[in-house]
Design an enzyme around this catalytic site. Structure first.
Site, short mmCIF file in Angstrom:
data_model
loop_
_atom_site.label_atom_id
_atom_site.label_comp_id
_atom_site.label_asym_id
_atom_site.label_seq_id
_atom_site.Cartn_x
_atom_site.Cartn_y
_atom_site.Cartn_z
N GLY A 59 0.85 -1.18 0.00
CA GLY A 59 0.00 0.00 0.00
C GLY A 59 0.89 1.23 0.00
CB CYS A 91 5.39 -3.56 -0.89
SG CYS A 91 5.73 -2.16 -2.00
CG HIS A 184 3.28 -6.43 -4.00
ND1 HIS A 184 2.32 -5.94 -3.13
CD2 HIS A 184 4.05 -5.38 -4.35
CE1 HIS A 184 2.51 -4.64 -2.97
NE2 HIS A 184 3.56 -4.28 -3.69
CD GLU A 186 0.50 -9.17 -2.36
OE1 GLU A 186 0.37 -7.96 -2.58
OE2 GLU A 186 1.56 -9.69 -1.96
#
Length: 204
Positions: A59, A91, A184, A186
């Site tokens: 984010g 991140c 990332h 995910e």
């Protein structure tokens, strides 16, 4: 004992929360479930207190810090990390777990816990996002970098788990129960980083 608050005796299924203030919350929940954990979003101190470990997603680190303050989560997060709760930051989550940051905004605070210096947006802006295959803890993984930080330096107790080009930059680290990556996992469908974190909790 910290790290086993919700696990029944003999259970090998850790309960892992995903900090749900910003970022790819659903994606992390799904990957954790596929990696063998019970996973759910965490937005309140009571929910934080009920989990064995925590994922802090990507984010914008300054926004995440301010939202954590707004929702009275910042100090509870710091306390659980200090008590030894396992946590994984990706991140912006890496920035949040860093003891020190470079290029932060005035007054920006982190949860801390990992003895490292992290530089915000080190790989560039959104248009500079890229993907790269790299070694992570002895496994070859596909890494997605989006406005990603890198680690400028680490303390003696920090294990470097991964590096990326350009410049052989540090992008994955572990210190005790804390794990962080610049990228990332995910977003790739590859659960190996999440499995590594789940296995960390099982070992504790």
């Amino acid at each position: 004992m910290v790290g086993t608050r919700t696990r029944t005796e003999g259970s090998t299924v850790p309960s892992i929360g995903v900090l749900a203030l910003q970022g790819d919350v659903r994606e992390h929940v799904r990957m954790l479930q596929e990696a063998g954990a019970a996973a759910a979003p965490v937005r309140r101190p009571a929910e934080l207190d009920a989990v064995d470990g925590l994922v802090i997603p990507g984010g914008e680190s300054t926004t995440m810090w301010k939202l954590a303050e707004t929702f009275d989560m910042f100090q509870p997060l710091r306390m659980r990390i200090k008590e030894g709760m396992p946590a994984y930051g990706s991140c912006a989550g890496m920035i949040m777990l860093a003891d020190r940051i470079e290029d932060g905004v005035a007054g920006q605070q982190t949860i801390g816990g990992i003895d490292m210096v992290v530089r915000r947006n080190a790989f560039g802006r959104q248009v500079d996002s890229f993907e790269e295959d790299l070694d992570f803890a002895g496994e070859r993984v596909h890494a997605v970098f989006i406005r990603a930080p890198w680690v400028e330096s680490v303390g003696a107790d920090v294990e470097v788990l991964g590096r990326a080009e350009p410049g052989d930059r540090i992008v994955a680290v572990r210190q005790g129960p804390l794990l962080a990556t610049s990228f990332h996992p995910e977003l790739t469908g590859d659960t190996r980083v999440h499995r590594y974190f789940v296995d960390m909790l099982r070992e504790l």
